[in-house]
Design a protein around this motif. Structure first.
Motif, mmCIF file in Angstrom:
data_model
loop_
_atom_site.group_PDB
_atom_site.id
_atom_site.type_symbol
_atom_site.label_atom_id
_atom_site.label_comp_id
_atom_site.label_asym_id
_atom_site.label_seq_id
_atom_site.Cartn_x
_atom_site.Cartn_y
_atom_site.Cartn_z
ATOM 1 N N GLU A 147 -0.083 17.876 12.372
ATOM 2 C CA GLU A 147 -0.965 18.012 13.536
ATOM 3 C C GLU A 147 -0.866 16.822 14.493
ATOM 4 O O GLU A 147 -1.734 16.634 15.342
ATOM 5 C CB GLU A 147 -2.431 18.198 13.099
ATOM 6 N N VAL A 148 0.167 15.998 14.360
ATOM 7 C CA VAL A 148 0.366 14.868 15.268
ATOM 8 C C VAL A 148 1.427 15.255 16.300
ATOM 9 O O VAL A 148 2.545 15.616 15.931
ATOM 10 C CB VAL A 148 0.805 13.606 14.500
ATOM 11 N N PRO A 149 1.129 15.187 17.605
ATOM 12 C CA PRO A 149 2.103 15.607 18.616
ATOM 13 C C PRO A 149 3.088 14.523 19.004
ATOM 14 O O PRO A 149 4.190 14.820 19.464
ATOM 15 C CB PRO A 149 1.226 15.975 19.809
ATOM 16 N N GLY A 150 2.677 13.246 18.854
ATOM 17 C CA GLY A 150 3.551 12.175 19.321
ATOM 18 C C GLY A 150 3.284 10.856 18.630
ATOM 19 O O GLY A 150 2.166 10.571 18.194
ATOM 20 N N VAL A 151 4.344 10.053 18.525
ATOM 21 C CA VAL A 151 4.283 8.722 17.928
ATOM 22 C C VAL A 151 4.993 7.756 18.866
ATOM 23 O O VAL A 151 6.079 8.078 19.376
ATOM 24 C CB VAL A 151 4.959 8.691 16.543
ATOM 25 N N THR A 152 4.409 6.592 19.090
ATOM 26 C CA THR A 152 5.091 5.556 19.860
ATOM 27 C C THR A 152 5.419 4.380 18.946
ATOM 28 O O THR A 152 4.603 3.981 18.116
ATOM 29 C CB THR A 152 4.237 5.069 21.038
ATOM 30 N N VAL A 153 6.630 3.852 19.091
ATOM 31 C CA VAL A 153 7.078 2.682 18.326
ATOM 32 C C VAL A 153 7.610 1.671 19.328
ATOM 33 O O VAL A 153 8.591 1.934 20.020
ATOM 34 C CB VAL A 153 8.173 3.051 17.310
ATOM 35 N N ILE B 1 8.855 11.411 18.867
ATOM 36 C CA ILE B 1 8.762 9.994 18.516
ATOM 37 C C ILE B 1 9.452 9.201 19.616
ATOM 38 O O ILE B 1 10.647 9.379 19.861
ATOM 39 C CB ILE B 1 9.423 9.708 17.162
ATOM 40 N N LEU B 2 8.694 8.351 20.283
ATOM 41 C CA LEU B 2 9.226 7.566 21.394
ATOM 42 C C LEU B 2 9.293 6.101 20.996
ATOM 43 O O LEU B 2 8.288 5.506 20.585
ATOM 44 C CB LEU B 2 8.345 7.712 22.640
ATOM 45 N N ALA B 3 10.464 5.505 21.094
ATOM 46 C CA ALA B 3 10.663 4.093 20.788
ATOM 47 C C ALA B 3 11.104 3.361 22.039
ATOM 48 O O ALA B 3 11.960 3.853 22.790
ATOM 49 C CB ALA B 3 11.706 3.923 19.687
ATOM 50 N N THR B 4 10.520 2.203 22.273
ATOM 51 C CA THR B 4 10.872 1.401 23.437
ATOM 52 C C THR B 4 10.516 -0.046 23.158
ATOM 53 O O THR B 4 9.806 -0.355 22.202
ATOM 54 C CB THR B 4 10.136 1.903 24.699
ATOM 55 N N GLN B 5 10.997 -0.962 23.989
ATOM 56 C CA GLN B 5 10.734 -2.372 23.750
ATOM 57 C C GLN B 5 9.277 -2.726 24.004
ATOM 58 O O GLN B 5 8.654 -3.437 23.216
ATOM 59 C CB GLN B 5 11.670 -3.215 24.618
ATOM 60 N N LYS B 6 8.730 -2.253 25.082
ATOM 61 C CA LYS B 6 7.294 -2.421 25.316
ATOM 62 C C LYS B 6 6.787 -1.147 25.976
ATOM 63 O O LYS B 6 7.380 -0.660 26.945
ATOM 64 C CB LYS B 6 6.993 -3.643 26.188
ATOM 65 N N SER B 7 5.721 -0.601 25.413
ATOM 66 C CA SER B 7 5.267 0.719 25.851
ATOM 67 C C SER B 7 4.283 0.631 27.003
ATOM 68 O O SER B 7 3.256 1.316 27.025
ATOM 69 C CB SER B 7 4.640 1.467 24.670
ATOM 70 N N PRO C 65 -1.284 9.935 19.220
ATOM 71 C CA PRO C 65 -2.337 9.340 18.400
ATOM 72 C C PRO C 65 -1.860 8.253 17.442
ATOM 73 O O PRO C 65 -2.664 7.479 16.943
ATOM 74 C CB PRO C 65 -2.899 10.529 17.618
ATOM 75 N N VAL C 66 -0.567 8.191 17.159
ATOM 76 C CA VAL C 66 -0.040 7.188 16.236
ATOM 77 C C VAL C 66 0.814 6.208 17.014
ATOM 78 O O VAL C 66 1.734 6.601 17.733
ATOM 79 C CB VAL C 66 0.795 7.843 15.113
ATOM 80 N N GLY C 67 0.495 4.923 16.885
ATOM 81 C CA GLY C 67 1.264 3.896 17.578
ATOM 82 C C GLY C 67 1.522 2.703 16.672
ATOM 83 O O GLY C 67 0.632 2.249 15.950
ATOM 84 N N LEU C 68 2.746 2.208 16.686
ATOM 85 C CA LEU C 68 3.120 1.008 15.939
ATOM 86 C C LEU C 68 3.809 0.048 16.881
ATOM 87 O O LEU C 68 4.419 0.451 17.872
ATOM 88 C CB LEU C 68 4.077 1.346 14.781
ATOM 89 N N SER D 269 -6.094 3.302 9.575
ATOM 90 C CA SER D 269 -6.654 4.646 9.545
ATOM 91 C C SER D 269 -7.985 4.644 8.810
ATOM 92 O O SER D 269 -8.080 4.204 7.665
ATOM 93 C CB SER D 269 -5.682 5.603 8.840
ATOM 94 N N GLY D 270 -9.037 5.136 9.495
ATOM 95 C CA GLY D 270 -10.330 5.280 8.849
ATOM 96 C C GLY D 270 -11.107 3.995 8.657
ATOM 97 O O GLY D 270 -12.117 3.994 7.950
ATOM 98 N N GLN D 271 -10.667 2.885 9.231
ATOM 99 C CA GLN D 271 -11.393 1.634 9.088
ATOM 100 C C GLN D 271 -11.143 0.745 10.298
ATOM 101 O O GLN D 271 -10.257 0.999 11.104
ATOM 102 C CB GLN D 271 -10.982 0.910 7.809
ATOM 103 N N LYS D 272 -11.948 -0.315 10.404
ATOM 104 C CA LYS D 272 -11.803 -1.227 11.526
ATOM 105 C C LYS D 272 -10.545 -2.075 11.371
ATOM 106 O O LYS D 272 -10.082 -2.336 10.280
ATOM 107 C CB LYS D 272 -13.026 -2.137 11.619
ATOM 108 N N GLY D 273 -10.059 -2.524 12.506
ATOM 109 C CA GLY D 273 -8.949 -3.465 12.468
ATOM 110 C C GLY D 273 -7.581 -2.823 12.468
ATOM 111 O O GLY D 273 -7.423 -1.624 12.717
ATOM 112 N N PHE D 274 -6.586 -3.651 12.164
ATOM 113 C CA PHE D 274 -5.195 -3.238 12.219
ATOM 114 C C PHE D 274 -4.500 -3.611 10.913
ATOM 115 O O PHE D 274 -4.912 -4.543 10.213
ATOM 116 C CB PHE D 274 -4.491 -3.907 13.402
#
Length: 469
Positions: free
Chosen positions: A188-194, A343-349, A363-366, A409-414
């Motif tokens: 159910e995730v449409p996109g990821v950024t890296v 999945i999109l990868a770039t040097q700075k998003s 919804p997912v970003g690293l 996921s599901g908690q504060k912070g990173f």
């Protein structure tokens, strides 16, 4: 049984006890000798934790005094004096692993989660750990994680198993700063950024995802790699056998690939209720006939960059880049339910690299290492400003190549995590062994519904013909 008979059995009982002790010692010695150097150090650490625990717990305020005598103490009290109070310490179960120890501790009155968390710095010193975390394991029990060596600067490698993953949508990313496995469920995730600086691990992370999921025919991959001109170049050359489509840095070539995926999305949206008898593919999961279609856009800024100029060629490139952004936006915003992931990868998003109307719906970003706070915010959101210790701007040292930050996921912070390296030989081996599974999702759909024509060249006014009756 008489007393004499009981005493006559004592030597046999002692012999059995000695035998059990000897067997346990042999098992422990064999385990220790077969372990590598890191595991041996952790085994010694575990022994030290158990041996010193009672004394340390009393000094660290993790013990309580029980003034109520036990029934046995009351019965055995012959001199009439009150029995001495007992000093109680939490019981431990200590398990070593290559990075340190995992300890389960039972709570006592006035010695619970909060007390263990306050004592964490003292525990780290006593157990000779780089860092210690304390969390609730279950009611009445805490889980103490102590790492002797820092997992973030300990490079690891991953060898793909070549087996179909138990759950296809789970992306195993690596281990966090406490050496605990980190994964993200992409159902159910449409996109990821890296995001991240060149050479810090973006492509390697994606490479692992491909290698781990490639043995399943229920997933198909397409790649647009902005770093190369042709398929035989760059990081994905070894994986070509497992890709149903590829585009290099040429904007027109990439545009054709994006249109191919958009036409697939539109056809799937039209056909999903007819073929799958449901509105959302993820309600039943991907299959061989309706595979999860994953589009990887590496160096994404190549395809969306705003070209400035008034000459004919610059205008053509600007039009292609603008259309590329609209096509990928459609895939991210509308592809989730029909089984398309981008999945999109770039040097700075930042907005000039990945348009915000695309980035903000992923919804997912690293992020791997970044040079500026603005780049970190673009990749992870404004909240990263409140967590400076977790910012990817502190990961620019060579020791942190392969270390990324993601929203917990599901908690504060990173969460900071170490991603493993997958060798080129392993990647090529997996691709060669699974190449026979490669299929174009459009061809699979067309075979099920001959009334849909997916061969037409796309345009902004493109439409999918109605299903045959």
């Amino acid at each position: 049984m008489s007393v004499q008979e009981v005493f006559s059995l004592a030597p046999f009982v002692a012999l059995i006890g000695l035998a059990v002790f000897v067997v346990w010692g042999v098992v422990w010695a064999v385990r220790y000798l077969l372990a590598d150097s890191m595991m041996r150090a952790s085994i010694r650490q575990a022994v030290r934790v158990r041996r010193t625990w009672k004394r340390f717990a009393a000094m660290a305020g993790l013990s309580v005094t029980d003034k109520t005598p036990t029934a046995m103490a009351s019965l055995s009290n012959a001199d009439g004096k009150p029995p001495k109070p007992r000093l109680l310490t939490p019981t431990l179960k200590v398990t070593p692993d290559p990075f340190g120890v995992m300890v389960q501790a039972n709570c006592l009155p006035k010695v619970g989660l909060e007390e263990f968390q306050k004592a964490a710095p003292y525990i780290a010193d006593a157990w000779r750990c780089t860092r210690v975390s304390v969390a609730q394991n279950k009611p009445g029990q805490v889980l103490i994680r102590g790492v002797r060596v820092d997992p973030l600067i300990t490079k690891t490698e991953h060898t793909p198993s070549g087996k179909v993953p138990e759950k296809l949508s789970v992306w195993n990313l690596g281990v966090d700063e406490y050496a605990q496995a980190v994964s993200v469920d992409l159902a159910e995730v449409p996109g990821v950024t890296v995001a991240g600086l060149p050479g810090f691990g973006k492509t390697s992370l994606i490479n692992r995802f491909i290698c781990d999921t490639a043995p399943s025919p229920a997933v198909q991959f397409a790649v647009a790699d902005g770093k190369v001109m042709a398929a035989h170049e760059g990081d994905y050359a070894d994986l070509m056998g497992r890709l149903f489509a590829f585009a290099g840095s040429d904007l027109e070539e990439a545009n054709a690939l994006f249109w191919k995926l958009v036409r697939l999305r539109r056809a799937r949206s039209t056909a999903i209720k007819t073929v799958l008898r449901r509105k959302d593919m993820w309600h039943g999961g991907p299959s061989v006939d309706w595979p999860w279609a994953v589009l990887i856009i590496d160096e994404a800024h190549t395809y969306f960059r705003d070209h400035k100029g008034s000459d004919k060629e610059t205008k053509r490139l600007a039009a292609l880049a603008a259309q590329n952004a609209r096509l990928v936006e459609e895939l991210v915003k509308m592809g989730r339910s029909v089984g398309i992931l981008v999945i999109l990868a770039t040097q700075k998003s930042t907005g000039d690299a990945i348009p915000t109307f695309i980035r903000d719906v992923c919804p997912v970003g690293l992020s791997f290492a970044q040079k500026t706070a603005d780049a970190a915010v673009a990749a992870l959101g404004e909240d990263i400003r409140d967590w400076p210790d977790a910012s990817p701007t502190v990961l620019q040292e060579p020791a942190y190549v392969g270390v990324a930050v993601m929203k917990s996921s599901g908690q504060k912070g990173f969460t900071r995590l170490r991603t493993p390296y997958v060798s080129e030989d392993d990647s090529a081996d997996i691709a060669a062994r699974t190449a026979y599974l490669t299929a174009d999702p459009a061809d699979l759909l067309a075979a099920q519904l001959p009334g849909i024509d997916l061969t037409k060249t796309g345009s902004d006014g493109d439409s999918i013909p109605p299903l045959a009756a």
